[in-house]
Design a protein around this motif. Sequence first.
Motif, PDB file in Angstrom:
ATOM      1  N   UNK A   5     118.486  71.401  15.264  1.00 47.92           N
ATOM      2  CA  UNK A   5     118.956  70.112  14.783  1.00 47.92           C
ATOM      3  C   UNK A   5     118.174  68.961  15.401  1.00 47.92           C
ATOM      4  N   UNK A   6     117.870  69.088  16.681  1.00 50.11           N
ATOM      5  CA  UNK A   6     117.093  68.039  17.346  1.00 50.11           C
ATOM      6  C   UNK A   6     115.692  67.930  16.763  1.00 50.11           C
ATOM      7  N   UNK A   7     115.099  69.069  16.385  1.00 46.50           N
ATOM      8  CA  UNK A   7     113.755  69.041  15.808  1.00 46.50           C
ATOM      9  C   UNK A   7     113.728  68.367  14.448  1.00 46.50           C
ATOM     10  N   UNK A   8     114.820  68.473  13.700  1.00 44.28           N
ATOM     11  CA  UNK A   8     114.862  67.884  12.357  1.00 44.28           C
ATOM     12  C   UNK A   8     115.221  66.406  12.381  1.00 44.28           C
ATOM     13  N   UNK A   9     116.178  66.036  13.248  1.00 43.87           N
ATOM     14  CA  UNK A   9     116.750  64.687  13.190  1.00 43.87           C
ATOM     15  C   UNK A   9     116.198  63.740  14.249  1.00 43.87           C
ATOM     16  N   UNK A  10     115.451  64.232  15.215  1.00 37.38           N
ATOM     17  CA  UNK A  10     114.933  63.366  16.272  1.00 37.38           C
ATOM     18  C   UNK A  10     113.412  63.372  16.370  1.00 37.38           C
ATOM     19  N   UNK A  11     112.756  64.252  15.615  1.00 37.38           N
ATOM     20  CA  UNK A  11     111.302  64.364  15.702  1.00 37.38           C
ATOM     21  C   UNK A  11     110.682  64.297  14.305  1.00 37.38           C
ATOM     22  N   UNK A  12     109.457  63.800  14.254  1.00 43.28           N
ATOM     23  CA  UNK A  12     108.731  63.679  12.987  1.00 43.28           C
ATOM     24  C   UNK A  12     108.377  65.059  12.469  1.00 43.28           C
ATOM     25  N   UNK A  55     110.503  62.573  -1.094  1.00 47.03           N
ATOM     26  CA  UNK A  55     111.433  62.958  -2.154  1.00 47.03           C
ATOM     27  C   UNK A  55     112.225  64.214  -1.814  1.00 47.03           C
ATOM     28  N   UNK A  56     111.799  64.946  -0.777  1.00 48.29           N
ATOM     29  CA  UNK A  56     112.517  66.150  -0.367  1.00 48.29           C
ATOM     30  C   UNK A  56     113.477  65.896   0.787  1.00 48.29           C
ATOM     31  N   UNK A  57     113.556  64.665   1.292  1.00 50.77           N
ATOM     32  CA  UNK A  57     114.524  64.320   2.326  1.00 50.77           C
ATOM     33  C   UNK A  57     114.080  64.610   3.741  1.00 50.77           C
ATOM     34  N   UNK A  58     112.765  64.732   4.001  1.00 47.26           N
ATOM     35  CA  UNK A  58     112.285  64.957   5.360  1.00 47.26           C
ATOM     36  C   UNK A  58     111.965  63.628   6.030  1.00 47.26           C
ATOM     37  N   UNK A  59     112.092  63.598   7.360  1.00 49.72           N
ATOM     38  CA  UNK A  59     111.897  62.381   8.138  1.00 49.72           C
ATOM     39  C   UNK A  59     110.516  62.387   8.775  1.00 49.72           C
ATOM     40  N   UNK A  90     119.197  64.014   3.112  1.00 44.47           N
ATOM     41  CA  UNK A  90     118.260  64.121   4.233  1.00 44.47           C
ATOM     42  C   UNK A  90     118.425  65.467   4.919  1.00 44.47           C
ATOM     43  N   UNK A  91     117.297  66.160   5.123  1.00 49.91           N
ATOM     44  CA  UNK A  91     117.272  67.449   5.827  1.00 49.91           C
ATOM     45  C   UNK A  91     118.332  68.410   5.272  1.00 49.91           C
ATOM     46  N   UNK A  92     118.277  68.606   3.952  1.00 46.25           N
ATOM     47  CA  UNK A  92     119.241  69.484   3.306  1.00 46.25           C
ATOM     48  C   UNK A  92     118.892  70.956   3.473  1.00 46.25           C
ATOM     49  N   UNK A  93     119.730  71.810   2.881  1.00 45.92           N
ATOM     50  CA  UNK A  93     119.497  73.249   2.924  1.00 45.92           C
ATOM     51  C   UNK A  93     118.345  73.632   1.979  1.00 45.92           C
ATOM     52  N   UNK A  94     118.002  74.911   1.970  1.00 45.97           N
ATOM     53  CA  UNK A  94     116.910  75.378   1.115  1.00 45.97           C
ATOM     54  C   UNK A  94     117.234  75.164  -0.362  1.00 45.97           C
ATOM     55  N   UNK A  95     118.484  75.404  -0.731  1.00 42.09           N
ATOM     56  CA  UNK A  95     118.874  75.206  -2.132  1.00 42.09           C
ATOM     57  C   UNK A  95     118.772  73.731  -2.528  1.00 42.09           C
ATOM     58  N   UNK A  96     119.225  72.855  -1.633  1.00 39.62           N
ATOM     59  CA  UNK A  96     119.145  71.432  -1.928  1.00 39.62           C
ATOM     60  C   UNK A  96     117.699  70.946  -2.001  1.00 39.62           C
ATOM     61  N   UNK A  97     116.841  71.500  -1.151  1.00 37.90           N
ATOM     62  CA  UNK A  97     115.420  71.115  -1.177  1.00 37.90           C
ATOM     63  C   UNK A  97     114.772  71.566  -2.484  1.00 37.90           C
TER      64      UNK A  97
END
Length: 305
Positions: free
Chosen positions: A30-37, A52-56, A172-179
């Motif tokens: 979770x920290x890698x997805x929401x706190x790091x590029x 468009x895929x919700x990545x930060x 933002x940072x959804x599951x594989x299905x959402x992506x």
Amino acid sequence: MGCDGGTIPKRHELVKGPKKVEKVDKNAELAAKWKYCALSQEKLRRPIVSCDLGRLYNKDAIIEYLLDKSAERPNTEAVAHIRGIKDIKELNLTDNPEWEGERRNSKGDRYEDIHCGMFICPVVGLEMNGKHRFCYLQSCGCVFSDRAMKEVKTEICHKCGDPFKEEDIIVLNGTKEEVEELREKMEERRAKAKTKKSKKSKAAEAVSTPSETKDATQSPQVDVAGRSSLQNGSETSQSAVAGPSGSSSSSKDIKSSMTSATTKRSIQDMEERSEVFKSLFTSHSSAKRTKEQTSNWVTHTPYHF
């Protein structure tokens, strides 16, 4: 070696069994997805953008990637779908007042909350740390929690007041299905944009071709002695109304003008031209003035020469 001094070895110390499958730490994930590029793996810092895929991402890292795509980077697969600046959106985030960041004392003499997020939802107040679903609006870039979007159903942004549609909501940072769903929507939008561009180009070509044909069908005007041809209103109206006799007279005028252009006669010597037409040129007697009639040149100074 065991069995000396009264020690009793256990089975796992003597028999080698299959290795246990290593599990990914959820907190670290979770920290890698929401706190790091997602591209540079550096800490997220403003300005923060999303695709468009919700990545930060950090905006600086995306710009460096677009300027030099040939450079070797570890996570180029995460940005392979980004073609330019138009494919990303700068996020309008709300800071968390409890987030201390670098000001936090890291001596280890107090409890450190790993799940504390840098940003929160401006409506509900939930922290953006990965435990709760968050989404952003593609129209304005404002970020909200999924709970706020469900509880307060409106068609206007809660933060900036701009209108939006359901198609503008991106998780933002959804599951594989959402992506995968977001990827399908992205491809559909790009296909529609291509069809619109092709239609516009065809319409522009259709507009330009008839204008070119009109210019080609128009007959060139004949100049007299290399100057622009001037025609009286009475002459043009007569040529437009007249029938075959008018056409023959116009052809005679064209022939006479052509001969005059070749022989380079003076316009004042042409008997077929009227005095009004001759007075338009500087060679006419009315255009010639004596020295008494001419005025002195005036410069920007009060002196006259």
